[in-house]
Design a protein around this motif. Structure first.
Motif, PDB file in Angstrom:
ATOM      1  N   THR A   1      74.143  -1.207  18.358  1.00 29.68           N
ATOM      2  CA  THR A   1      74.778  -1.894  17.402  1.00 29.68           C
ATOM      3  C   THR A   1      74.654  -3.414  18.338  1.00 29.68           C
ATOM      4  N   PRO A   2      73.907  -4.720  17.446  1.00 29.95           N
ATOM      5  CA  PRO A   2      74.060  -6.127  17.685  1.00 29.95           C
ATOM      6  C   PRO A   2      74.728  -6.750  18.864  1.00 29.95           C
ATOM      7  N   ILE A   3      74.722  -6.798  19.695  1.00 29.18           N
ATOM      8  CA  ILE A   3      75.888  -7.931  20.871  1.00 29.18           C
ATOM      9  C   ILE A   3      75.214  -9.279  20.860  1.00 29.18           C
ATOM     10  N   TYR A   4      76.145  -9.844  21.320  1.00 26.06           N
ATOM     11  CA  TYR A   4      75.364 -11.420  21.668  1.00 26.06           C
ATOM     12  C   TYR A   4      76.240 -12.064  22.444  1.00 26.06           C
ATOM     13  N   HIS A   5      74.699 -11.999  23.764  1.00 21.32           N
ATOM     14  CA  HIS A   5      75.142 -11.588  25.214  1.00 21.32           C
ATOM     15  C   HIS A   5      73.629 -11.984  26.227  1.00 21.32           C
ATOM     16  N   PRO A   6      74.233 -12.794  27.600  1.00 20.75           N
ATOM     17  CA  PRO A   6      72.850 -12.921  27.607  1.00 20.75           C
ATOM     18  C   PRO A   6      72.000 -12.421  28.325  1.00 20.75           C
ATOM     19  N   ASN A   7      72.490 -11.096  28.820  1.00 17.66           N
ATOM     20  CA  ASN A   7      71.872  -9.795  29.444  1.00 17.66           C
ATOM     21  C   ASN A   7      71.449  -8.603  28.485  1.00 17.66           C
ATOM     22  N   VAL A   8      71.276  -9.132  26.943  1.00 17.98           N
ATOM     23  CA  VAL A   8      70.896  -8.160  26.131  1.00 17.98           C
ATOM     24  C   VAL A   8      69.653  -8.995  25.560  1.00 17.98           C
ATOM     25  N   SER A   9      68.282  -7.926  25.385  1.00 15.37           N
ATOM     26  CA  SER A   9      67.790  -9.294  24.395  1.00 15.37           C
ATOM     27  C   SER A   9      67.897  -8.177  23.062  1.00 15.37           C
ATOM     28  N   GLU A  10      67.079  -9.174  22.345  1.00 19.65           N
ATOM     29  CA  GLU A  10      66.726  -8.982  20.672  1.00 19.65           C
ATOM     30  C   GLU A  10      66.577  -7.160  19.920  1.00 19.65           C
ATOM     31  N   ASP A  11      65.245  -6.888  20.955  1.00 24.76           N
ATOM     32  CA  ASP A  11      65.858  -5.342  20.703  1.00 24.76           C
ATOM     33  C   ASP A  11      66.644  -4.186  21.524  1.00 24.76           C
ATOM     34  N   GLY A  12      67.722  -4.876  22.043  1.00 24.18           N
ATOM     35  CA  GLY A  12      68.556  -4.687  22.668  1.00 24.18           C
ATOM     36  C   GLY A  12      68.601  -3.920  23.940  1.00 24.18           C
ATOM     37  N   LYS A  13      67.034  -4.169  24.436  1.00 22.06           N
ATOM     38  CA  LYS A  13      67.790  -3.699  25.570  1.00 22.06           C
ATOM     39  C   LYS A  13      68.592  -4.641  26.634  1.00 22.06           C
ATOM     40  N   ILE A  14      68.852  -4.415  28.108  1.00 25.37           N
ATOM     41  CA  ILE A  14      69.864  -4.543  28.820  1.00 25.37           C
ATOM     42  C   ILE A  14      69.487  -4.692  30.213  1.00 25.37           C
ATOM     43  N   CYS A  15      69.975  -5.891  30.673  1.00 27.52           N
ATOM     44  CA  CYS A  15      69.328  -6.353  32.310  1.00 27.52           C
ATOM     45  C   CYS A  15      70.823  -5.663  33.037  1.00 27.52           C
ATOM     46  N   VAL A  16      70.020  -3.621  34.127  1.00 20.21           N
ATOM     47  CA  VAL A  16      71.495  -3.808  35.053  1.00 20.21           C
ATOM     48  C   VAL A  16      70.775  -3.290  35.565  1.00 20.21           C
ATOM     49  N   GLU A  17      70.890  -3.424  37.388  1.00 17.71           N
ATOM     50  CA  GLU A  17      70.356  -3.448  38.456  1.00 17.71           C
ATOM     51  C   GLU A  17      70.421  -1.508  38.716  1.00 17.71           C
ATOM     52  N   ILE A  18      71.429  -0.769  38.016  1.00 18.34           N
ATOM     53  CA  ILE A  18      71.069   0.127  38.230  1.00 18.34           C
ATOM     54  C   ILE A  18      70.558   1.224  37.587  1.00 18.34           C
ATOM     55  N   LEU A  19      69.634   0.473  36.659  1.00 17.60           N
ATOM     56  CA  LEU A  19      68.260   1.117  36.133  1.00 17.60           C
ATOM     57  C   LEU A  19      66.727   0.623  36.317  1.00 17.60           C
ATOM     58  N   ASN A  20      67.217  -0.377  37.738  1.00 10.63           N
ATOM     59  CA  ASN A  20      65.518  -0.430  37.979  1.00 10.63           C
ATOM     60  C   ASN A  20      65.126   0.956  38.907  1.00 10.63           C
ATOM     61  N   SER A  21      64.067   1.250  38.619  1.00 15.97           N
ATOM     62  CA  SER A  21      63.653   2.255  39.515  1.00 15.97           C
ATOM     63  C   SER A  21      63.266   1.917  40.672  1.00 15.97           C
ATOM     64  N   GLY A  22      63.389   2.999  41.958  1.00 18.05           N
ATOM     65  CA  GLY A  22      62.373   2.536  43.486  1.00 18.05           C
ATOM     66  C   GLY A  22      64.119   1.428  44.192  1.00 18.05           C
ATOM     67  N   GLU A  23      64.692   0.583  42.963  1.00 16.08           N
ATOM     68  CA  GLU A  23      66.056  -0.194  43.769  1.00 16.08           C
ATOM     69  C   GLU A  23      67.215   0.578  43.970  1.00 16.08           C
ATOM     70  N   SER A  24      67.661   0.326  42.931  1.00 11.50           N
ATOM     71  CA  SER A  24      69.284   0.776  42.758  1.00 11.50           C
ATOM     72  C   SER A  24      69.212   2.385  42.213  1.00 11.50           C
ATOM     73  N   PHE A  25      68.452   2.830  41.792  1.00 17.07           N
ATOM     74  CA  PHE A  25      68.470   4.135  40.930  1.00 17.07           C
ATOM     75  C   PHE A  25      68.000   5.389  42.027  1.00 17.07           C
ATOM     76  N   LYS A  26      68.889   5.709  42.152  1.00 14.09           N
ATOM     77  CA  LYS A  26      68.956   7.071  43.343  1.00 14.09           C
ATOM     78  C   LYS A  26      69.038   8.856  42.117  1.00 14.09           C
ATOM     79  N   PRO A  27      68.205   9.467  42.460  1.00 14.00           N
ATOM     80  CA  PRO A  27      68.388  10.487  42.093  1.00 14.00           C
ATOM     81  C   PRO A  27      69.545  11.197  41.838  1.00 14.00           C
TER      82      PRO A  27
END
Length: 673
Positions: free
Chosen positions: A82-108
């Motif tokens: 769903t399109p959203i007007y938000h600074p942390n969501v790109s035009e193609d819908g990708k979102i910047c969330v720390e928990i999704l960063n592999s090797g940093e916040s994300f764990k098994p």
């Protein structure tokens, strides 16, 4: 799914599903739409989050979680559908969330529920430092009012969809969607929700629920979500005629309307989704399609030379041939004409004739006129023998300066008005002496000279009459005398009636003007010139239509016999866009004994009396009438099926070698009676 990896995903999906059932207002809300369980082989989870902050809390946003093969050792890819007007969501819908960063916040040990909560948290609390769209991030921090306004505008675009998917929504559409999802997962709550809609105090609660789901589907851009909403609508439609407490109860009268609405929306969405294909690349919304209409859409496709696809669209939308397939074929022919690689004009004409001559309703005159503009005169001449109106042929011949052939065609048809038109064009294009010599060379000429002043008329008519008698052409001389007599009568009527201009008009036009305001004078003029009944009736009904004298027309149609039949009365009403008046002539209590039985289906079709048209066509066993009804009437699916089945039965009967034997037996039975 027998591996530990698969079992882990199953448990994660079950936890996501439980989020929707959590009644705690402060908990994260997530609606699960599709999972790998329903789509074996897929690694995508689709669901909708419900943020809590303004203005995002007014709509449910669909997100996609794509699970990699290495999950849970590698984070899933999360994207907003769903399109959203938000600074942390790109035009193609990708979102910047720390928990999704592999090797940093994300764990098994990080679960999908943790990821959903982190996404909702980021939507509710934007981070300018991690903005994926710098301009929106700057606007969020520097001009919050403008940011909120733009974000709200984006949210409102999806309001209808939100009303269906919102967990706290009490709209009929939301209840029907919940009932469908409960039915899908074999939950008995489905029957309770359906009963609530059936017994709703609001008018036709279940019907409103179906309409809301259909409307939501038409406002959704993702085909997978459209499919879910339409399935919910079709699920509700199945219960419209069934009372769950009393199945013998009467059927609702609007079921057929709901059926037509479902069919049309499914058809249109199918078209819109196909337009987004990379080979077409014409993304439009459902509302845009409603605004531009099918005709403009076909024009856009033709401008891209997508003739084959445009033809498929016309068949899908069941457009009339003159607006759809025939218009596309004409455009194809024009493309053949303008193609610089086509230099052989004879070959072009033969190609067009071979492809189009067997197709009924092709407006060849449009192709001919385009060829004339392009100065392809050989093509013009070779296409003139195809079926086009005589007046159009003559007009083209005159443009080609082929005066002799144009005049001969006009004379051969016996239409004096058309002959006059040709003579006027010829007279304007050559010296008067040449024109008079041309007249003398003609053996037979239905003549009516068009002159400017009364004095010139008398002199030239007298001169012309003498010339024709001298050439021993008594028939034409008599026609000239009749023209002189008509001019004298027009002078007399102009003096008598005042403010009526009759000079220069033909006999037909003169009678028509008199019929509009001076009917007695028209009857007298008709007797003076021995106008036959058939011709006078035609003139009279057209005059009544022009002065909107519909009562007089109806009374005129009640006369015992009509030399032209009664279908022309219907035609003249339809041309004047008076459908109600036209239907009166199909009133069986007044005109049934006068109407031609073989023409009844055609008359009923013209006035959009669909059931009567179909029944009378079936009674006559007329495939031609059934084809005419299908082309002219707006048909429901039921009527269209009835026509096709009847046409097949009639065709089978016509192909039966014993049909003549049946006819003999039928005649024998009638004789016995």
């Amino acid at each position: 799914m027998a591996s530990p990896h698969s079992l882990r995903i199953l448990k994660e999906i079950e936890k996501l599903r439980n989020l929707a059932a959590d009644t705690n207002p402060s908990s994260t809300k997530f609606i699960l739409d599709t999972t790998p369980v329903e789509n074996p082989g897929s690694n995508i989870i689709l669901g909708r989050i419900l943020p809590k902050s303004q203005p995002y809390n007014q709509v449910a946003f669909q997100i996609e979680m794509k699970l990699p093969i290495e999950y849970p050792f590698k984070p899933p890819e999360v994207r907003f559908i769903t399109p959203i007007y938000h600074p942390n969501v790109s035009e193609d819908g990708k979102i910047c969330v720390e928990i999704l960063n592999s090797g940093e916040s994300f764990k098994p040990t990080t679960t999908l529920v943790d990821i959903v909560k982190a996404v909702v948290e980021r939507v509710d609390n934007p981070s300018v430092e991690h903005a994926l769209q710098a301009e929106i991030g700057a606007e969020y921090s520097q001009n919050r009012t403008a940011f909120d306004r733009k974000a709200l505008e984006m949210v409102k675009k999806h309001d209808e969809v939100f009303n269906v998917f919102d967990l706290l929504s009490s709209t009929p559409g939301a209840k029907l969607y919940s009932a469908y999802m409960d039915y899908k997962y074999e939950n008995q709550m489905s029957e309770m929700l359906l009963n609530q809609l059936k017994s709703s105090r609001s008018t036709n609660g279940l019907e409103e629920a179906v309409k809301e789901c259909i409307s939501a589907a038409s406002n959704e851009h993702d085909p997978s979500i459209q499919k879910i909403l339409l399935k919910a609508a079709l699920f509700g439609r199945a219960f419209l005629c069934v009372n769950l407490n009393n199945p013998k109860n009467s059927i609702r009268p609007t079921v057929s309307l709901i059926n037509d609405l479902c069919t049309n929306v499914i058809r249109d969405l199918r078209l819109i989704n196909n337009l987004q294909h990379i080979n077409i690349s014409m993304p439009i919304t459902y509302k845009q399609f409603e605004l531009i209409g099918s005709r403009i859409l076909i024009d856009r496709l033709l401008r891209r030379n997508l003739h084959e696809f445009a033809t498929s669209v016309t068949k899908l939308l069941r457009m009339p041939p003159e607006e759809g397939e025939n218009r596309i074929l004409v455009q194809w022919a024009v493309q053949e004409l303008v193609n610089p690689s086509n230099t052989n004009e004879e070959a072009i004409a033969d190609t067009i004739k071979t492809r189009l001559s067997g197709i009924p309703g092709i407006p060849f005159i449009d192709i001919i006129e385009e060829a004339f503009k392009l100065k392809k005169y050989t093509v013009v001449r070779r296409l003139l023998d195809v079926k086009i109106s005589l007046s159009a042929q003559i007009d083209i011949l005159l443009k080609l300066n082929d005066k002799e052939e144009a005049l001969q065609k006009a004379l051969s048809c016996g239409d004096t008005d058309l002959a006059l038109f040709v003579l006027m064009r010829i007279k304007a294009s050559e010296p008067l002496s040449d024109y008079m010599l041309r007249l003398q060379r003609l053996k037979s000429l239905p003549l009516k000279l068009h002159l400017q002043t009364t004095s010139d008329q008398k002199v030239e008519l007298t001169s012309a009459s003498k010339l024709f008698r001298k050439a021993k052409n008594e028939t034409v001389a008599q026609l000239v005398d009749d023209e002189a007599r008509l001019i004298a009568k027009q002078d007399e009527l102009e003096k008598k009636l005042y403010n009526v201009q009759l000079k220069g008009l033909s006999l037909v036009d003169t009678l028509e003007i008199l019929l509009i305001n001076f009917e007695k004078d028209a009857d007298t003029l008709r007797k003076d010139f021995n106008v036959n009944d058939k011709r006078y009736w035609w003139i009279k009904i057209q005059a009544y239509a022009k002065k909107n004298a519909w009562t007089q027309l109806l009374e005129f149609g009640k006369k015992p016999t009509s030399p032209i039949g009664y279908e022309p009365f219907v035609d003249v009403c339809i041309r004047s866009q008076k459908l109600d008046e036209a239907r009166r002539f199909a009133d069986r209590s007044i005109y049934s004994s006068k109407l031609d039985d073989e023409r009844l289906p055609f008359i009923f079709a013209k006035v959009q009396m669909v059931d009567e048209a179909i029944n009378s066509a079936i009674k006559l066993k007329s495939i031609e009438a059934l084809n005419f009804i299908e082309a002219k009437c707006h048909l429901s699916e039921v009527n269209l099926t009835k026509i096709r089945q009847s046409r097949d039965k009639i065709q089978d009967y016509d192909d039966n070698p014993l049909k003549n034997v049946f006819k003999i037996f039928n005649r024998g039975n009638r004789a016995d009676e």
